[in-house]
Design a protein around this motif. Structure first.
Motif, short mmCIF file in Angstrom:
data_model
loop_
_atom_site.label_atom_id
_atom_site.label_comp_id
_atom_site.label_asym_id
_atom_site.label_seq_id
_atom_site.Cartn_x
_atom_site.Cartn_y
_atom_site.Cartn_z
N ASN A 199 0.88 -1.34 -0.13
CA ASN A 199 0.20 0.29 0.07
C ASN A 199 0.83 1.71 0.81
O ASN A 199 0.72 1.68 -0.50
CB ASN A 199 -0.85 -0.12 1.45
N ARG A 202 1.99 1.48 -4.02
CA ARG A 202 0.84 2.41 -4.09
C ARG A 202 0.67 3.92 -3.93
O ARG A 202 0.79 4.47 -4.98
CB ARG A 202 -0.11 1.50 -4.15
N VAL A 203 0.27 4.53 -2.70
CA VAL A 203 0.72 6.07 -2.87
C VAL A 203 1.65 6.34 -3.26
O VAL A 203 1.59 7.20 -2.80
CB VAL A 203 -0.37 6.10 -1.21
N LEU A 204 2.80 5.49 -3.14
CA LEU A 204 3.94 6.39 -3.19
C LEU A 204 4.55 7.16 -4.90
O LEU A 204 5.52 6.68 -5.26
CB LEU A 204 5.00 6.41 -1.74
N LYS A 205 4.06 6.55 -5.06
CA LYS A 205 3.66 6.69 -6.74
C LYS A 205 4.20 5.67 -7.70
O LYS A 205 4.85 5.66 -8.35
CB LYS A 205 4.08 8.29 -7.02
N ALA A 206 4.30 4.36 -7.65
CA ALA A 206 4.61 3.26 -7.90
C ALA A 206 3.99 2.15 -8.70
O ALA A 206 2.36 1.87 -8.24
CB ALA A 206 5.45 2.27 -7.19
N PRO A 207 4.08 2.93 -10.00
CA PRO A 207 2.66 1.52 -11.04
C PRO A 207 3.12 0.10 -10.57
O PRO A 207 4.25 0.14 -10.01
CB PRO A 207 3.65 1.99 -12.48
N LYS B 48 -8.32 5.67 2.99
CA LYS B 48 -8.06 4.44 2.27
C LYS B 48 -9.21 3.88 0.92
O LYS B 48 -7.45 4.11 -0.23
CB LYS B 48 -8.14 2.91 2.16
N GLY B 52 -6.80 5.82 -2.81
CA GLY B 52 -7.21 4.55 -3.71
C GLY B 52 -6.64 3.34 -3.40
O GLY B 52 -6.66 2.35 -4.21
N LEU B 53 -6.17 3.45 -2.85
CA LEU B 53 -5.67 2.13 -2.07
C LEU B 53 -7.67 0.53 -1.38
O LEU B 53 -7.56 -0.34 -1.69
CB LEU B 53 -5.12 1.30 -0.37
N PRO B 73 -3.53 4.51 -7.67
CA PRO B 73 -3.27 5.28 -6.40
C PRO B 73 -2.50 6.08 -6.93
O PRO B 73 -1.89 7.30 -6.08
CB PRO B 73 -3.24 4.37 -5.30
N HIS B 74 -1.10 5.54 -7.85
CA HIS B 74 -0.14 6.20 -8.07
C HIS B 74 0.12 7.04 -8.93
O HIS B 74 0.51 8.15 -9.13
CB HIS B 74 1.03 5.22 -8.80
N ARG B 76 -2.68 9.36 -8.75
CA ARG B 76 -3.84 10.67 -7.34
C ARG B 76 -2.32 11.63 -6.98
O ARG B 76 -1.59 11.26 -6.83
CB ARG B 76 -4.28 9.72 -6.24
N ASP B 77 -2.77 12.71 -6.87
CA ASP B 77 -1.87 13.66 -6.76
C ASP B 77 -2.18 13.97 -4.79
O ASP B 77 -3.07 14.19 -4.49
CB ASP B 77 -3.07 15.43 -6.84
N ILE B 78 -2.12 12.47 -4.55
CA ILE B 78 -2.53 12.87 -3.15
C ILE B 78 -0.73 11.70 -2.47
O ILE B 78 -0.44 11.01 -3.27
CB ILE B 78 -2.98 11.89 -2.44
N SER B 79 -1.00 11.90 -1.18
CA SER B 79 -0.05 11.25 -0.71
C SER B 79 -0.23 10.75 1.25
O SER B 79 -0.76 10.85 1.51
CB SER B 79 1.26 11.39 -0.68
N MET B 80 0.06 9.41 1.05
CA MET B 80 -0.78 8.91 2.40
C MET B 80 0.85 8.21 3.38
O MET B 80 1.69 7.40 2.89
CB MET B 80 -1.28 7.15 2.59
N LEU B 82 0.79 5.27 6.37
CA LEU B 82 -0.29 4.55 7.12
C LEU B 82 -0.11 4.29 8.17
O LEU B 82 1.28 4.67 9.01
CB LEU B 82 0.43 3.08 5.70
N GLY B 100 8.97 7.99 -3.37
CA GLY B 100 7.86 8.19 -4.72
C GLY B 100 8.73 9.01 -5.17
O GLY B 100 8.52 9.17 -6.56
N MET B 103 9.46 7.01 -8.40
CA MET B 103 8.83 6.39 -9.42
C MET B 103 8.21 7.52 -9.93
O MET B 103 7.50 7.32 -11.41
CB MET B 103 7.59 5.85 -8.13
N ALA B 148 5.98 10.86 2.84
CA ALA B 148 4.87 10.83 2.28
C ALA B 148 4.56 11.93 1.77
O ALA B 148 4.03 12.73 0.90
CB ALA B 148 3.95 10.97 3.43
N VAL B 151 7.02 13.44 -2.46
CA VAL B 151 5.63 14.04 -2.92
C VAL B 151 5.23 14.95 -3.59
O VAL B 151 4.85 15.75 -4.60
CB VAL B 151 5.46 12.64 -3.56
#
Lengths: 298, 372
Positions: A199, A202-207, B48, B52-53, B73-74, B76-80, B82, B100, B103, B148, B151
């Motif tokens: 997760n 994924r949120v850190l921009k990894a395809p 979540k 986009g998770l 998720p990757h 979207r203009d967000i970061s998280m 956890l 990040g 990527m 987080a 990026v």
């Protein structure tokens, strides 16, 4: 892991520090008698002189056997065949084992279903090796189902012998036999991956492909290495399967069995010793390249 | 300018559990938006879903005006950040933060510059080569935060960032989060189940309860004028009695409760006449001693117990009829002895009237008040 407190109020089964080494004794004895001793004898015999005697050799020190090994024109082919077969078999097992482990870990949610699938993967091992191997004959043999199908479709005129006797057949049978040894260590390593790491990636921009490589693959490396070693070592030493199906490809294992069948023990020992030495060197390099200690966490 | 908008967002877990039940709200750009609610109220699920998770089953979700249902998720203009930080154990602190940026295919010098900057921002310079496994809980949290932030998202989601560190560190991190928010100007959306964190961090607070929104507003507005019994309970401590309005005169209501008739003067145009409702008073609004008798509401009580908090003391009283009353006073004011009769009182203006037990329909207000 937290260290166990070394207080006196421990479990009643706690044994003294030095006595605890006693637990190793049975294993050490077995290893000494059935592993170290035979290997030592083998190494010693490799330096003996071949002679017409009851044992096939006389205890006279010589390096001629090794000289023969290093100068024989066959040696190169033999080594190349043996190691390339084992290496390619390991790669093929990885190619099938990794996706299987991935599927099992991340796509099967129900525990019950997971257990069923794992059981299904183990079932072939409850069947005798010879039956499993011979079962390929009605599938790939001259009158086998594949040849029959191809001929019925008019794709080939006569049955293909190469289906059953070639390197590819060998890989297929090795895949069937050893994929589980690749698949389970990878599955166990993947199972330990925290889903939140995926997760986070994924949120850190990894395809998706980067998640697969940077997180799943890299964190499964200990399992992949373990699986690789299992398959590599097993296929390296297997001489029966290549003898039956490889269509005449010569390997070290085959040579060893042939020389020992002819009571040429010293040369058979040379081949065995060299196989062992080269295998150890390869493992050593593999461990250097993939620092396995660094990979185990927690 | 709203940066995020949710319209009737619905999320099911299987066929049984409705995690989000038509959740609608919007978040302004640059806001510090805090989702507060008990465990299992759906706040983490909501975060979540925004990240986009998790996919959602109904409704719409817009980030900067774009419906994001089909956007992974990757992209979207967000970061998280956890909840358990999820630092990559096989990478150094540097590589964790650089992840990040790599990527996003930034070039080396740019990555180096930004990683250094973000480490400085969270006060973790010099830790680049360390493994996350060698760090303490607080340090891990800082690295996760840096990772987080680096990026540069439009919206930063923080899932329970304060729940795994000790009290002192929580206070420190709260201050730092606020400062960071001011410096970056990024929209922060944070979840917490601790009311103090919610109250002090939020610019906008959203109280959630099993998949629904109980109330959205400024923290002080929710504290002083809770919309539902649930919101009143969850944001701050409160004494609640069930009652019925018997009369209204000059904007002052007389409410019949089990403590007798109590007075309440409430601002606003709302007319509570004849309604069954909850009558509430915050523990710190209750006065002890001789001033108490001067208040519009005062009752004879028996002291039961006191809890010392250093800067304040909470006194527990038993009112006639076995009703318990919590009072929060300064330590020097709490010179009472157990067993002795005492008088407590509060002004009508400090009373809170709440009509609804919860936004969830069909709940009995008395059951909600005395339920637990």
């Amino acid at each position: 892991m937290t260290a166990q407190p070394s207080g006196k109020t421990g479990s009643p089964f706690r044994i003294g520090r030095y006595y605890s080494y006693m637990l190793l004794v049975p294993g050490l004895v077995i290893s000494a008698i059935f592993l170290v001793l035979p290997l030592a004898i083998m190494t010693v015999v490799s330096f003996y002189t071949t002679a017409p005697s009851s044992t096939g050799f006389l205890p006279i020190f010589t390096v001629e056997n090794y000289f023969d090994f290093f100068t024989s024109p066959q040696t190169g082919t033999l080594l190349l065949n043996t190691f390339s077969l084992a290496f390619i078999a390991s790669i093929i097992c990885f190619a099938f084992g990794f996706p299987l482990a991935y599927f099992l870990t991340f796509h099967i949610k129900s525990r019950t279903l997971k257990n069923y699938v794992i059981t299904l993967l183990i079932v072939p091992f409850l069947i005798d090796w010879s039956i499993r191997t011979v079962a390929w004959i009605p599938i790939l043999g001259k009158g086998g189902i594949v040849n029959f199908a191809l001929m019925s479709l008019g794709l080939i005129k006569g049955p293909l012998e190469v289906l059953l006797f070639s390197r590819n057949t060998l890989y297929l049978i090795w895949l069937q036999t050893y994929v589980v040894f690749m698949e389970f260590p990878i599955y166990l390593a993947m199972n330990r991956i925290d889903p939140d790491l995926i997760n986070a990636a994924r949120v850190l921009k990894a395809p998706p492909r980067r998640v697969l490589y940077d997180i799943v693959f890299k964190l499964s490396l200990p399992g992949i290495m373990a699986g690789f070693i299992f398959v590599f070592v097993s296929t390296l030493g297997d001489f029966i399967t290549p003898n039956l199906w490889a269509g005449g490809v010569q390997t070290l294992g085959l040579s060893i069995s042939r020389y020992s069948n002819n009571f040429l023990w010293p040369y058979a020992s040379v081949l065995s010793t060299m196989l062992l030495v080269i295998a150890i060197i390869i493992m050593y390099i593999a461990f250097k390249v993939v620092n396995i200690k660094k990979l185990f966490y927690e | 300018m709203k940066v995020l908008e949710s319209k009737n967002l619905t999320k099911w877990y299987g066929k049984e559990v409705l995690a989000l039940n038509k959740v609608s709200f919007q978040v302004d750009e640059g806001d510090f938006f805090v989702l507060i609610g008990p465990s299992g109220c759906g706040k983490s699920t909501l975060l979540k879903v925004i990240a986009g998770l998790l996919d959602y089953d109904g409704g719409e979700l817009y980030i900067k005006g774009t419906e994001v249902k089909q956007i992974p998720p990757h992209k979207r203009d967000i970061s998280m950040m956890l909840e358990n930080y999820a630092l990559f154990p096989h990478m150094s602190v540097y590589d964790n933060i650089a992840f990040g940026l790599r990527m996003l295919a930034k070039d080396r010098s740019e990555i180096d510059k930004q990683v250094k900057e973000s480490l400085k921002l969270v006060g973790m310079e010099g830790f680049e080569r360390r493994s996350p496994l060698e760090l303490s809980g607080g340090q891990r949290q800082r690295v996760a935060l840096a990772r987080a932030i680096v990026v540069n998202p439009s919206v930063l989601l923080l899932d329970e960032p304060l729940s795994h560190v000790d009290y002192r560190l929580q206070r420190k991190l709260m201050e730092e989060l606020k400062l960071l928010h001011q410096r970056l100007g990024t929209t922060f959306i944070l979840t917490t189940h601790v009311q103090e964190h919610g109250l002090s961090l939020a610019e906008t607070l959203m109280v959630m309860n099993t998949g629904v929104i109980e109330q959205i507003g400024k923290p002080d507005a929710i504290y002083t004028r809770p919309a539902t019994v649930f919101a009143a309970r969850f944001v701050g401590d409160i004494n609640l009695f069930s009652g019925e309005v018997v009369s209204k005169r000059n904007g002052r209501y007389t409410v019949k409760t089990e403590l007798g008739e109590l007075q309440a003067s409430v601002e606003g145009d709302k007319d509570y006449s004849g309604h069954k409702l909850a009558y509430g008073v915050r523990p710190e609004a209750v006065i002890l001693g001789k001033d108490a008798a001067q208040c519009e509401n005062h009752i004879q009580v028996k002291p039961i117990n006191t809890y010392y908090f250093g800067n304040s003391v909470e006194c527990l009283f038993e009112a006639p009829g076995g009703v318990m009353l919590r009072v929060n006073v300064a330590p020097e004011a709490a010179t009472l002895q157990t067993g002795r009769e005492s008088v407590v009182g509060w002004r009508a203006g400090d009373a809170i009237l709440i009509e609804k037990p919860s936004v969830i329909e069909g709940l009995n207000i008395e059951e909600v008040i005395y339920g637990k």
